[in-house]
Design an enzyme around this catalytic site. Structure first.
Site, PDB file in Angstrom:
ATOM      1  CE  LYS A 118      -2.142   1.554   3.748  1.00  0.00           C
ATOM      2  NZ  LYS A 118      -1.763   2.983   3.892  1.00  0.00           N
ATOM      3  CG  ASP A 136      -7.046   4.580   2.929  1.00  0.00           C
ATOM      4  OD1 ASP A 136      -8.108   4.238   2.349  1.00  0.00           O
ATOM      5  OD2 ASP A 136      -6.770   5.770   3.168  1.00  0.00           O
TER       6      ASP A 136
END
Length: 206
Positions: A118, A136
């Site tokens: 990420k 997220d």
């Protein structure tokens, strides 16, 4: 498919040119900000970083940082002990393995301490405007409420969103983050102000 296309178009229309709310001036500051932002608000990170970057203005100074001193700069950030250790390890690796230049490909980025998929994707989205998705908590929540994914993990959700949207993923990532932060909030979502209300699949919303 029709709903997905409409959702994409509405996100791009309402968040044209959306960017991260993190404040940074270069690639070094960007990767530090993104590492600090894990499970911490962008607002908090932006309060921490001016003094941090004054003390450690580049990757070399961060690589040579004293761990205890670094912790003092970021101790209002969640998980600051781990983050401080990872920031120094990340900087040392950049200096030793990449000639002091932060790499700009996913494989090398994720080889750095504290940089998962990420974080790597967010760096590449922000710096290179790469056609990537990063998931997220906001993106995860929004994608599930809209019925774009039923996946149990952020990684699997990312795959679903990438397949669904295909293009302009960088803008869509930022759009979904901002939408989740200010409209489709975890608690008390602003459904009456939502431009996607008619397409929402969430059973928690009346």
């Amino acid at each position: 498919m029709k709903d997905t296309k409409e959702i994409k178009e509405l996100f791009l229309h309402n968040f044209n040119g959306a960017r991260s709310e993190l404040k940074f001036k270069n690639l070094y500051e960007l990767i530090v900000c993104v590492m600090l932002s894990a499970q911490c608000t962008d607002k908090r990170v932006n309060l921490i970083t001016p003094a941090l970057f004054e003390a450690y203005p580049d990757v070399v100074s961060l690589a040579n940082a004293n761990l205890s001193s670094l912790k003092l700069f970021i101790n209002s950030c969640s998980f600051f002990n781990n983050k401080a250790a990872n920031l120094i390890k990340m900087a040392k690796s950049v200096v030793e393995n990449f000639n002091g230049q932060i790499p700009l490909n996913e494989k090398d980025l994720t080889s750095l301490a504290g940089v998962g998929q990420k974080t790597a994707h967010v760096v590449l989205i922000e710096h290179n405007e790469a056609n990537l998705m990063a998931v997220d908590t906001h993106v995860f929540r929004v994608s599930h409420r809209l019925g774009l994914s039923k996946a149990k993990t952020p990684e699997a959700t990312e795959i679903d969103l990438t397949k669904a949207f295909k293009t302009e993923l960088n803008t869509l990532h930022q759009a979904m983050v901002l939408f989740g932060r200010y409209t489709c909030k975890a608690v008390k979502p602003k459904c009456d102000e939502c431009f996607l209300a008619k397409l929402c699949k969430s059973k928690t919303i009346s």
